[in-house]
Design an enzyme around this catalytic site. Structure first.
Site, PDB file in Angstrom:
ATOM      1  N   ASN A  79       0.923  -1.145   0.149  1.00  0.00           N
ATOM      2  CA  ASN A  79      -0.050  -0.085   0.169  1.00  0.00           C
ATOM      3  C   ASN A  79       0.750   1.393  -0.077  1.00  0.00           C
ATOM      4  OD1 ASN A  79       0.672   0.827   2.679  1.00  0.00           O
ATOM      5  ND2 ASN A  79      -0.236  -1.138   3.140  1.00  0.00           N
ATOM      6  N   ASP A 137      -4.218  -6.435   5.138  1.00  0.00           N
ATOM      7  CA  ASP A 137      -5.259  -7.321   5.876  1.00  0.00           C
ATOM      8  C   ASP A 137      -5.393  -8.535   5.134  1.00  0.00           C
ATOM      9  OD1 ASP A 137      -6.172  -5.213   7.916  1.00  0.00           O
ATOM     10  OD2 ASP A 137      -7.318  -4.392   6.135  1.00  0.00           O
ATOM     11  N   LYS A 196       8.359 -17.483 -10.838  1.00  0.00           N
ATOM     12  CA  LYS A 196       7.615 -16.210 -11.341  1.00  0.00           C
ATOM     13  C   LYS A 196       6.393 -16.584 -12.093  1.00  0.00           C
ATOM     14  CE  LYS A 196       8.517 -12.108 -14.315  1.00  0.00           C
ATOM     15  NZ  LYS A 196       8.847 -11.852 -15.608  1.00  0.00           N
ATOM     16  N   PHE A 214      -4.474   3.404  14.753  1.00  0.00           N
ATOM     17  CA  PHE A 214      -5.124   4.372  13.601  1.00  0.00           C
ATOM     18  C   PHE A 214      -6.217   3.930  12.923  1.00  0.00           C
ATOM     19  CE2 PHE A 214      -2.064   7.880  13.276  1.00  0.00           C
ATOM     20  CZ  PHE A 214      -0.976   7.606  14.376  1.00  0.00           C
ATOM     21  N   LYS A 262     -13.518   0.330  15.425  1.00  0.00           N
ATOM     22  CA  LYS A 262     -12.054  -0.132  15.639  1.00  0.00           C
ATOM     23  C   LYS A 262     -11.718  -0.136  17.091  1.00  0.00           C
ATOM     24  CE  LYS A 262     -11.044   0.349  10.835  1.00  0.00           C
ATOM     25  NZ  LYS A 262     -10.348   1.026   9.655  1.00  0.00           N
ATOM     26  N   LYS A 300     -10.729  -3.463  18.990  1.00  0.00           N
ATOM     27  CA  LYS A 300      -9.228  -3.584  19.203  1.00  0.00           C
ATOM     28  C   LYS A 300      -9.137  -3.326  20.750  1.00  0.00           C
ATOM     29  CE  LYS A 300      -8.312  -3.238  14.255  1.00  0.00           C
ATOM     30  NZ  LYS A 300      -7.526  -3.327  13.374  1.00  0.00           N
TER      31      LYS A 300
HETATM   32  N1  CTP Z   1      -4.090  -3.336  12.327  1.00  0.00           N
HETATM   33  C1  CTP Z   1      -3.430  -4.340  13.054  1.00  0.00           C
HETATM   34  N2  CTP Z   1      -3.230  -5.624  12.344  1.00  0.00           N
HETATM   35  C2  CTP Z   1      -3.837  -5.677  10.978  1.00  0.00           C
HETATM   36  C3  CTP Z   1      -4.545  -4.520  10.426  1.00  0.00           C
HETATM   37  C4  CTP Z   1      -4.558  -3.511  10.957  1.00  0.00           C
HETATM   38  O1  CTP Z   1      -2.952  -4.342  14.017  1.00  0.00           O
HETATM   39  N3  CTP Z   1      -3.811  -7.001  10.421  1.00  0.00           N
HETATM   40  C5  CTP Z   1      -4.018  -1.807  12.836  1.00  0.00           C
HETATM   41  C6  CTP Z   1      -3.454  -0.757  12.057  1.00  0.00           C
HETATM   42  O2  CTP Z   1      -2.144  -0.769  12.251  1.00  0.00           O
HETATM   43  C7  CTP Z   1      -4.105   0.420  12.727  1.00  0.00           C
HETATM   44  C8  CTP Z   1      -5.587  -0.286  13.130  1.00  0.00           C
HETATM   45  O3  CTP Z   1      -5.577  -1.711  13.158  1.00  0.00           O
HETATM   46  O4  CTP Z   1      -3.569   0.894  13.958  1.00  0.00           O
HETATM   47  C9  CTP Z   1      -6.693  -0.052  12.080  1.00  0.00           C
HETATM   48  O5  CTP Z   1      -6.284  -0.473  10.746  1.00  0.00           O
HETATM   49  P1  CTP Z   1      -7.190  -0.493   9.497  1.00  0.00           P
HETATM   50  O6  CTP Z   1      -6.473  -1.082   8.447  1.00  0.00           O
HETATM   51  O7  CTP Z   1      -7.837   0.992   9.494  1.00  0.00           O
HETATM   52  O8  CTP Z   1      -8.385  -1.400  10.029  1.00  0.00           O
HETATM   53  P2  CTP Z   1      -8.467  -2.697   9.993  1.00  0.00           P
HETATM   54  O9  CTP Z   1      -9.041  -3.125  11.230  1.00  0.00           O
HETATM   55  O10 CTP Z   1      -7.881  -3.421   9.183  1.00  0.00           O
HETATM   56  O11 CTP Z   1     -10.221  -2.468   9.202  1.00  0.00           O
HETATM   57  P3  CTP Z   1     -10.513  -2.309   7.549  1.00  0.00           P
HETATM   58  O12 CTP Z   1      -9.099  -2.495   6.969  1.00  0.00           O
HETATM   59  O13 CTP Z   1     -11.401  -3.176   7.335  1.00  0.00           O
HETATM   60  O14 CTP Z   1     -10.691  -0.734   7.512  1.00  0.00           O
END
Ligand code: CTP
Length: 406
Positions: free
Chosen positions: A208, A277, A287, A323, A337, A341
């Site tokens: 990303n 995710d 490859k 975040f 979240k 969390k």
């Molecule tokens: N985070 C994490 N582990 C993951 C994904 C995210 O600990 N596998 C943490 C990120 O570092 C951030 C928070 O969770 O502090 C929210 O991340 P975000 O990507 O916005 O949310 P998700 O919970 O992954 O939900 P979505 O992608 O569905 O918005």
């Protein structure tokens, strides 16, 4: 307060003499002050005044000093903990807004990563002119701090807003930027930053746009404030901030392992990383080749949610801060979240904005608290936001520890 190097830029306006007070006061506080003047400024006040007050040579011409190849503006830019321009003329403000670098002050600003503070001073009509206001708001958006001029009698005989802020106001703004007043001595902090990379085959990965700037700013501020800092970082091009221990990782799984290993010793975990995710379900050791006319369907599987997993082992004295980067329904999604969390607070931002997204040097965030409060913070540099986050983390931890002692 530790001793810092302040670059004091003086541009050509009648208020230039007031900068002598600023220089003197900074020197008395033990800071190193390096003065740069424009040619025009030297018509209003002699460089000798500043040379004497600062006990340092005064730079004026970009080309006169170096005997060897050591361009002065680069040397100044690197030495600076803070660049202050007081007074800043309309001309200098326009140059900074455009990124021009045809004098020693503007070139130094352009070459430096230090915070910049400017104190405009000019005729009231000039100050009110939309072009000056637009330039100022552009600079503000880029994270430059601005001390508004005062209203009153102006040297040109007019009355209005344009008079350089009183030196005391300038000094107090400088002190605030130099010493955020944050003390994290005794803290062990764990910060994650940057993107993760989920490999598909030996040459390809899913990732990303995270640059890691927010997490690195959090690490830099925590280290400057006396914390012991471990930074678990995905791939970025950023340099490790001084005093920070960096653990470089690539995948979400690596980040999970490193975070879990260091979390038990941490007073606080801040997850600023943009963790993938999903990852490809199967890694192809060779490859992946294109097949004639055929489509390629990638099957993805979930990665571990690091924050949710850490919530299971979190001790009552430990903070976890997350975040939420959202493109819609910012507050409601961030609140979900925060609850899911079990965070102490969550920092939410709207990634669709160009001045607050992954790649911008600035951000505008809302902080959400478990008791339902939301706090909207103004647009600022990521460094400044890092200070605000740590100030809140510190208060939260003090409250937690006080509650635990009861
Ligand atoms: N985070 C994490 N582990 C993951 C994904 C995210 O600990 N596998 C943490 C990120 O570092 C951030 C928070 O969770 O502090 C929210 O991340 P975000 O990507 O916005 O949310 P998700 O919970 O992954 O939900 P979505 O992608 O569905 O918005």
């Amino acid at each position: 307060m530790s001793k810092k190097t302040v670059i004091l830029g003086i541009t050509g306006g009648i208020a230039a003499y007031k900068a002598a007070h600023v220089a003197s006061s900074l020197v008395q506080s033990g800071h190193t002050v390096k003065v740069i003047m424009t040619e025009a400024a030297t018509r209003f006040i002699a460089p000798l005044t500043f040379q004497t007050l600062s006990n340092q040579p005064v730079a004026i011409d970009m080309f006169d000093t170096p005997k060897r190849f050591d361009p002065a503006h680069i040397a100044y830019a690197q030495a600076a903990d803070l660049i202050v321009i007081a007074p800043a003329t309309a001309n200098m403000i326009a140059k900074l807004a455009l990124g021009l670098a045809d004098d020693m002050i503007s070139a130094t600003v352009l070459a430096s990563r230090a915070p910049v503070l400017i104190a405009p001073a000019m005729n009231a009509n000039m100050y009110a002119n939309p072009v000056v206001q637009q330039n100022l708001s552009l600079l503000k958006q880029r994270g430059v701090s601005i001390i508004e001029p005062e209203t009153g009698f102006l040297a040109c005989g007019a009355k209005g807003q344009g008079r350089l802020a009183a030196p005391e106001r300038i000094i107090s703004a400088i002190n605030k930027l130099l010493a955020p007043g944050l003390d994290l001595a005794g803290w062990k902090v764990l910060i994650t930053a940057g993107p993760t990379r989920e490999p598909l085959d030996p040459v390809r990965f899913l990732s990303n746009r995270s640059t890691g700037r927010m997490g690195y700013a959090l690490a830099a501020v925590a280290a400057q404030s006396g914390a012991q800092v471990t930074l678990v970082s995905g791939p970025t091009s950023l340099l490790v901030p001084p005093g920070v221990e960096r653990i470089s990782v690539a995948t979400a799984e690596d980040m999970y392992r490193a975070t879990k290993e260091h979390f038990p010793q941490a007073s606080a975990l801040v997850m600023a990383a943009a963790v993938a995710d999903f990852r490809p379900k199967a890694y192809s050791p060779g490859k992946i080749k294109k097949k004639d006319g055929g489509e390629l369907v990638l099957e993805l599987e979930r990665t571990v949610d690091i924050l949710s997993s850490v919530a299971q082992i979190k001790q009552p004295h430990q903070l976890t801060i997350g975040f939420a980067a959202e493109s819609a329904h910012l507050i409601s999604r961030a609140r979900e979240k925060l609850n899911q969390k079990q965070l102490d607070f969550i920092v939410a931002n709207d990634i669709t904005r160009t001045d607050a997204g992954f790649e911008a040097p600035t951000n505008e965030v809302t902080i959400l608290w478990p008791d339902g409060r939301t706090e909207q913070l103004p647009l600022a540099t990521k460094e400044k936001i890092a200070i605000w986050i740590w100030e809140r983390a510190k208060k939260r931890r003090e409250e937690l520890l006080a509650r635990l002692e009861k």
